[in-house]
Enzyme design. Structure first.
Site, PDB file in Angstrom:
ATOM      1  N   TYR A  92      -1.997  -0.929  10.532  1.00  0.00           N
ATOM      2  CA  TYR A  92      -1.821  -1.405   9.423  1.00  0.00           C
ATOM      3  C   TYR A  92      -0.892  -1.147   8.946  1.00  0.00           C
ATOM      4  O   TYR A  92      -0.695  -2.051   8.355  1.00  0.00           O
ATOM      5  CB  TYR A  92      -3.595  -0.790   8.932  1.00  0.00           C
ATOM      6  CG  TYR A  92      -3.573  -0.668   7.145  1.00  0.00           C
ATOM      7  CD1 TYR A  92      -3.791  -2.419   6.689  1.00  0.00           C
ATOM      8  CD2 TYR A  92      -3.354   0.142   7.072  1.00  0.00           C
ATOM      9  CE1 TYR A  92      -4.360  -2.516   5.422  1.00  0.00           C
ATOM     10  CE2 TYR A  92      -3.713  -0.327   5.091  1.00  0.00           C
ATOM     11  CZ  TYR A  92      -3.854  -1.559   4.903  1.00  0.00           C
ATOM     12  OH  TYR A  92      -4.031  -1.824   3.721  1.00  0.00           O
TER      13      TYR A  92
ATOM     14  N   SER B 107       0.875  -1.052   0.018  1.00  0.00           N
ATOM     15  CA  SER B 107      -0.108  -0.351  -0.072  1.00  0.00           C
ATOM     16  C   SER B 107       0.266   1.002   0.284  1.00  0.00           C
ATOM     17  O   SER B 107       1.784   1.669   0.998  1.00  0.00           O
ATOM     18  CB  SER B 107      -0.720   0.113   1.452  1.00  0.00           C
ATOM     19  OG  SER B 107      -1.343   1.696   1.987  1.00  0.00           O
TER      20      SER B 107
ATOM     21  N   LYS C 273       1.845  -3.836   6.593  1.00  0.00           N
ATOM     22  CA  LYS C 273       2.385  -3.940   5.631  1.00  0.00           C
ATOM     23  C   LYS C 273       4.320  -3.931   5.210  1.00  0.00           C
ATOM     24  O   LYS C 273       4.703  -4.944   4.461  1.00  0.00           O
ATOM     25  CB  LYS C 273       1.837  -3.128   4.552  1.00  0.00           C
ATOM     26  CG  LYS C 273       0.398  -2.850   4.527  1.00  0.00           C
ATOM     27  CD  LYS C 273      -0.093  -3.863   3.625  1.00  0.00           C
ATOM     28  CE  LYS C 273      -2.055  -4.550   3.530  1.00  0.00           C
ATOM     29  NZ  LYS C 273      -1.843  -5.796   2.682  1.00  0.00           N
TER      30      LYS C 273
ATOM     31  N   ASN D 154     -15.016   3.469   5.576  1.00  0.00           N
ATOM     32  CA  ASN D 154     -13.645   5.077   5.878  1.00  0.00           C
ATOM     33  C   ASN D 154     -13.425   5.325   4.476  1.00  0.00           C
ATOM     34  O   ASN D 154     -12.980   6.301   5.054  1.00  0.00           O
ATOM     35  CB  ASN D 154     -12.836   3.992   6.768  1.00  0.00           C
ATOM     36  CG  ASN D 154     -13.269   2.815   7.692  1.00  0.00           C
ATOM     37  OD1 ASN D 154     -13.863   4.066   8.768  1.00  0.00           O
ATOM     38  ND2 ASN D 154     -12.630   1.596   7.184  1.00  0.00           N
TER      39      ASN D 154
HETATM   40  P1  NAD Z   1     -10.751  -6.402   1.176  1.00  0.00           P
HETATM   41  O1  NAD Z   1     -11.400  -6.943   2.550  1.00  0.00           O
HETATM   42  O2  NAD Z   1     -12.612  -6.213   0.354  1.00  0.00           O
HETATM   43  O3  NAD Z   1     -10.298  -8.005   0.506  1.00  0.00           O
HETATM   44  C1  NAD Z   1      -9.381  -8.821   1.356  1.00  0.00           C
HETATM   45  C2  NAD Z   1     -10.508 -10.134   1.489  1.00  0.00           C
HETATM   46  O4  NAD Z   1      -9.042 -11.108   2.702  1.00  0.00           O
HETATM   47  C3  NAD Z   1     -11.963 -10.254   1.783  1.00  0.00           C
HETATM   48  O5  NAD Z   1     -12.438 -11.401   1.121  1.00  0.00           O
HETATM   49  C4  NAD Z   1     -11.727 -11.040   3.516  1.00  0.00           C
HETATM   50  O6  NAD Z   1     -12.536 -11.389   3.897  1.00  0.00           O
HETATM   51  C5  NAD Z   1     -10.119 -11.618   3.362  1.00  0.00           C
HETATM   52  N1  NAD Z   1      -9.319 -12.402   4.325  1.00  0.00           N
HETATM   53  C6  NAD Z   1      -9.023 -11.288   5.906  1.00  0.00           C
HETATM   54  N2  NAD Z   1      -8.713 -12.094   5.865  1.00  0.00           N
HETATM   55  C7  NAD Z   1      -8.188 -12.748   5.770  1.00  0.00           C
HETATM   56  C8  NAD Z   1      -7.430 -14.425   6.282  1.00  0.00           C
HETATM   57  N3  NAD Z   1      -6.965 -14.386   7.355  1.00  0.00           N
HETATM   58  N4  NAD Z   1      -7.816 -15.569   5.490  1.00  0.00           N
HETATM   59  C9  NAD Z   1      -8.327 -15.634   4.256  1.00  0.00           C
HETATM   60  N5  NAD Z   1      -8.998 -14.697   4.158  1.00  0.00           N
HETATM   61  C10 NAD Z   1      -9.050 -13.536   4.765  1.00  0.00           C
HETATM   62  O7  NAD Z   1      -9.549  -5.731   1.266  1.00  0.00           O
HETATM   63  P2  NAD Z   1      -9.023  -5.243  -0.844  1.00  0.00           P
HETATM   64  O8  NAD Z   1      -9.783  -3.393  -0.520  1.00  0.00           O
HETATM   65  O9  NAD Z   1      -9.897  -5.983  -1.192  1.00  0.00           O
HETATM   66  O10 NAD Z   1      -8.273  -4.792  -0.361  1.00  0.00           O
HETATM   67  C11 NAD Z   1      -7.287  -6.104  -0.533  1.00  0.00           C
HETATM   68  C12 NAD Z   1      -5.800  -6.283  -0.413  1.00  0.00           C
HETATM   69  O11 NAD Z   1      -5.472  -5.000  -0.362  1.00  0.00           O
HETATM   70  C13 NAD Z   1      -5.709  -6.087   1.228  1.00  0.00           C
HETATM   71  O12 NAD Z   1      -4.763  -6.355   1.268  1.00  0.00           O
HETATM   72  C14 NAD Z   1      -5.728  -4.448   1.527  1.00  0.00           C
HETATM   73  O13 NAD Z   1      -4.570  -4.276   2.629  1.00  0.00           O
HETATM   74  C15 NAD Z   1      -4.888  -4.074   0.615  1.00  0.00           C
HETATM   75  N6  NAD Z   1      -5.286  -2.619  -0.117  1.00  0.00           N
HETATM   76  C16 NAD Z   1      -6.283  -1.811  -0.225  1.00  0.00           C
HETATM   77  C17 NAD Z   1      -6.220  -0.887  -0.428  1.00  0.00           C
HETATM   78  C18 NAD Z   1      -7.908   0.109  -0.201  1.00  0.00           C
HETATM   79  O14 NAD Z   1      -7.848   1.052  -0.374  1.00  0.00           O
HETATM   80  N7  NAD Z   1      -8.947  -0.821  -0.602  1.00  0.00           N
HETATM   81  C19 NAD Z   1      -5.125   0.369  -0.277  1.00  0.00           C
HETATM   82  C20 NAD Z   1      -3.843  -0.131  -0.149  1.00  0.00           C
HETATM   83  C21 NAD Z   1      -3.861  -2.043  -0.308  1.00  0.00           C
HETATM   84  C1  WQD Z   2      -8.884   9.967   1.183  1.00  0.00           C
HETATM   85  C2  WQD Z   2      -9.038  11.206   1.026  1.00  0.00           C
HETATM   86  C3  WQD Z   2      -9.721  11.947   3.028  1.00  0.00           C
HETATM   87  C4  WQD Z   2     -13.805   9.819   4.087  1.00  0.00           C
HETATM   88  C5  WQD Z   2      -6.854   4.480   3.083  1.00  0.00           C
HETATM   89  C6  WQD Z   2      -5.901   4.199   3.635  1.00  0.00           C
HETATM   90  C7  WQD Z   2      -4.673   3.375   2.844  1.00  0.00           C
HETATM   91  C8  WQD Z   2      -5.182   2.657   1.773  1.00  0.00           C
HETATM   92  C9  WQD Z   2      -6.155   3.639   0.705  1.00  0.00           C
HETATM   93  C10 WQD Z   2      -4.934   0.660   2.503  1.00  0.00           C
HETATM   94  C11 WQD Z   2      -8.814  11.712   1.824  1.00  0.00           C
HETATM   95  C12 WQD Z   2     -11.133  12.736   2.908  1.00  0.00           C
HETATM   96  C13 WQD Z   2     -12.460  10.810   3.046  1.00  0.00           C
HETATM   97  C14 WQD Z   2     -14.651  10.900   4.267  1.00  0.00           C
HETATM   98  C15 WQD Z   2     -12.953  12.693   3.577  1.00  0.00           C
HETATM   99  N1  WQD Z   2      -5.711   1.763   1.919  1.00  0.00           N
HETATM  100  N2  WQD Z   2     -12.122  11.584   3.640  1.00  0.00           N
HETATM  101  N3  WQD Z   2     -14.074  12.077   3.633  1.00  0.00           N
HETATM  102  O1  WQD Z   2      -7.052   8.076   3.497  1.00  0.00           O
HETATM  103  O2  WQD Z   2      -6.175   7.791   1.187  1.00  0.00           O
HETATM  104  O3  WQD Z   2      -5.979   6.539   2.476  1.00  0.00           O
HETATM  105  O4  WQD Z   2      -7.370   4.276   1.960  1.00  0.00           O
HETATM  106  O5  WQD Z   2      -4.203   0.535   1.995  1.00  0.00           O
HETATM  107  O6  WQD Z   2      -3.919   3.133   3.390  1.00  0.00           O
HETATM  108  O7  WQD Z   2      -4.772   5.310   4.772  1.00  0.00           O
HETATM  109  O8  WQD Z   2      -8.187   7.063   1.794  1.00  0.00           O
HETATM  110  O9  WQD Z   2     -10.125   7.422   0.893  1.00  0.00           O
HETATM  111  O10 WQD Z   2     -10.094   7.211   3.101  1.00  0.00           O
HETATM  112  O11 WQD Z   2      -9.750   8.851   2.034  1.00  0.00           O
HETATM  113  O12 WQD Z   2     -12.876  13.463   3.345  1.00  0.00           O
HETATM  114  O13 WQD Z   2     -15.727  10.442   4.387  1.00  0.00           O
HETATM  115  O14 WQD Z   2     -10.571  11.532   1.043  1.00  0.00           O
HETATM  116  O15 WQD Z   2      -9.697  13.109   4.282  1.00  0.00           O
HETATM  117  O16 WQD Z   2      -7.913  13.452   1.817  1.00  0.00           O
HETATM  118  P1  WQD Z   2      -6.998   7.602   1.801  1.00  0.00           P
HETATM  119  P2  WQD Z   2      -9.996   7.399   2.143  1.00  0.00           P
END
Ligand code: NAD
Ligand code: WQD
Length: 338
Positions: free
Chosen positions: A149, A125, A153, A198
Site C-alpha cells: 500500500y 500518506s 503511494k 483496521n
Molecule cells: P475510502 O476507501 O473511504 O475512499 C476511497 C474511495 O475510492 C472509495 O469510495 C472507493 O469506492 C473509491 N475507489 C477505490 N478504487 C477506485 C477505482 N479504481 N475507481 C473508482 N473509485 C475507486 O478511503 P479514504 O479513507 O477516504 O481515503 C481516501 C484516500 O486517502 C485514499 O487514497 C487513501 O489511500 C488516502 N489516505 C487515507 C488515510 C486514512 O487513514 N483514511 C490516510 C492517508 C491517506
Molecule cells: C493507530 C494506532 C495502532 C487498531 C494507518 C495506515 C496509514 C494511514 C493511516 C493510509 C497504532 C493502534 C489500532 C486497534 C490499536 N492510512 N491500534 N488497536 O497504523 O497509524 O496508520 O492508517 O494511508 O498508512 O498504516 O493507524 O488507526 O491503524 O493505528 O491499538 O485495533 O492505534 O497500533 O498505534 P496507523 P491505525
C-alpha cells in the site's frame, strides 16, 4: 462554477471534501466505483449542503469510461482520493493494490493531459515516511515504505514528480495525511469501514456502540508516554478544508508542492481511548495485545509548511474528533446500510 473532478469522492475523506467544495462555491463531479463506499452518501451530502453533486459510477481503471467523464465536463482540477487503503490487505493481495492504485492514477494523469486539466491534488500518506528518524516529521525527511500500500503511494508521488519535471504547465499538491478521524458534525457522513475495522477510531466506536466486545491495544511497551503507539490524529473536516486551500495554491501555477496535513500533536492509543470515554460518558473495555507487525512507536507531523504556504491550520482538537466520531456512530450504528 468551477468543476472539480473528485475521484473517490464517495469515500470517507472524499465525501467530506465534496461538502467543503460545495460550501466554497465549487461544482464537484464525483467519479467512484463504489468498491468501498455507498450510494447513500449522495443523499447525505444533499442533506448537508442542499446540493446533490453529479456522480459517475466509473472505475478509474476503465480508461474509456473515464474518458467519457472528461468529454462531458470541463474540469479546472482533479482531486484523487480513489484507491485501496488497507495495509494488511495490501500485503496479502499486492497485485490488486498495484493494479488498482497505479492504473487508476496513470489513466487519470493521461486524461488530464489529453483534456488539458492542469491541476491535481493527490491523497498521499504519512506512510511514505516509514519509521522516521525523529519527530516531528518534516516534508524533507527521507521516504521509506514497508508494505505494498505504502509503495503505491510512494510510486505515485515519484510518477508525479517525474511528470512535473517535464510538464511545467502541470500543478500537483501531494498531501500527506496523518491519521484522519472524526466525522461531519451533523452526523450525516462519516467513516463506514467494511467488516472488522483496521484503524483505531472505528474500532473504538464499534466497541462503544456494542458491536465489538473489547478494543485490543497493540502493544504497551513502546518507548512512548504510556507505552502505547502515538499518532497525529486530524479531524476529517480540517483535512477536507486542506484540499480547498491546496486548490487555491495550484491555481497560482505552483508546480509540484508537498504538504503534511496533521495537527502537529501526538496522542497515544490510551489517550484516544480515554478521550472517547469522555465523549460517550462511559468506560470502554480494552485489553493489551502484542504489537501489530509493521507498526511504529511514534508518528506526528510538523505542519508549518502548510500553514505558511496555504494557511492550513487544524481547528478541531482530540475531544472534538471523539465527539464527532461518536455522534456519527450513534446516529448510524450500521454505517450507511439501512
Ligand atoms: P475510502 O476507501 O473511504 O475512499 C476511497 C474511495 O475510492 C472509495 O469510495 C472507493 O469506492 C473509491 N475507489 C477505490 N478504487 C477506485 C477505482 N479504481 N475507481 C473508482 N473509485 C475507486 O478511503 P479514504 O479513507 O477516504 O481515503 C481516501 C484516500 O486517502 C485514499 O487514497 C487513501 O489511500 C488516502 N489516505 C487515507 C488515510 C486514512 O487513514 N483514511 C490516510 C492517508 C491517506
Ligand atoms: C493507530 C494506532 C495502532 C487498531 C494507518 C495506515 C496509514 C494511514 C493511516 C493510509 C497504532 C493502534 C489500532 C486497534 C490499536 N492510512 N491500534 N488497536 O497504523 O497509524 O496508520 O492508517 O494511508 O498508512 O498504516 O493507524 O488507526 O491503524 O493505528 O491499538 O485495533 O492505534 O497500533 O498505534 P496507523 P491505525
Amino acid at each position: 462554477m468551477k468543476k472539480i473532478l473528485v475521484a473517490g469522492g464517495m469515500g470517507y475523506i472524499g465525501s467530506h471534501t465534496v461538502v467543503n467544495l460545495i460550501e466554497n462555491g465549487y461544482d464537484p463531479i464525483i467519479v467512484d466505483n463504489l468498491s468501498n463506499s455507498n450510494i447513500e452518501v449522495l443523499n447525505r451530502i444533499n442533506m448537508i449542503t442542499g446540493k446533490k453533486p453529479a456522480f459517475y459510477k466509473v472505475d478509474l481503471c476503465d480508461y474509456d469510461k473515464l474518458e467519457n467523464v472528461f468529454k462531458e465536463n470541463d474540469f479546472v482540477a482533479a482531486i484523487h482520493f480513489a484507491g485501496l487503503k488497507a495495509v494488511g490487505e495490501s500485503v496479502e493481495k499486492p497485485l490488486m493494490y498495484y493494479q488498482n492504485n497505479l492504473i487508476s492514477t496513470l489513466n487519470l494523469i493521461e486524461l488530464m493531459e489529453k483534456y488539458k486539466v492542469n491541476n491535481l491534488v493527490f491523497s498521499s500518506s504519512a506512510t511514505v515516511y516509514g519509521d522516521p528518524i525523529s519527530v516531528p516529521i518534516y516534508e524533507t525527511f527521507d521516504l521509506h515504505v514497508t508494505n505494498p500500500y505504502g509503495r503505491t503511494k510512494l510510486m505515485i508521488e515519484d510518477i508525479l514528480r517525474d511528470y512535473c519535471k517535464v510538464h511545467k504547465e502541470f500543478n500537483v499538491a501531494l498531501l500527506r495525511y496523518f491519521n484522519p478521524i472524526g466525522a461531519h458534525p451533523s452526523g450525516l457522513i462519516g467513516e463506514d469501514p467494511n467488516g472488522i475495522p483496521n484503524n483505531l477510531m472505528p474500532y473504538i466506536t464499534q466497541v462503544a456502540i456494542g458491536k465489538r466486545e473489547c478494543l485490543g491495544v497493540f502493544g504497551n511497551d513502546y518507548n512512548t508516554k504510556d507505552g502505547t503507539g502515538v499518532r497525529d490524529y486530524i479531524h476529517v473536516c480540517d483535512l477536507a478544508y486542506g484540499h480547498v486551500l491546496a486548490l487555491d495554491k495550484l491555481f497560482t501555477n505552483s508546480g509540484l508542492v508537498t504538504y503534511n496535513l496533521g495537527t502537529g500533536n501526538g496522542y497515544s492509543v490510551l489517550e484516544v481511548l480515554h478521550a472517547m470515554e469522555k465523549a460517550c460518558g462511559f468506560k470502554i473495555p480494552y485489553q493489551i495485545k502484542p504489537r501489530r507487525e509493521g507498526d511504529i512507536a511514534t508518528c506526528y507531523a510538523n505542519c508549518d509548511k502548510a500553514f505558511k504556504e496555504i494557511g492550513f491550520k487544524a481547528k478541531y482538537n482530540i475531544d472534538d474528533m471523539c465527539r464527532d466520531s461518536w455522534n456519527w456512530q450513534k446516529k448510524n450504528p450500521n454505517g450507511y446500510k439501512k
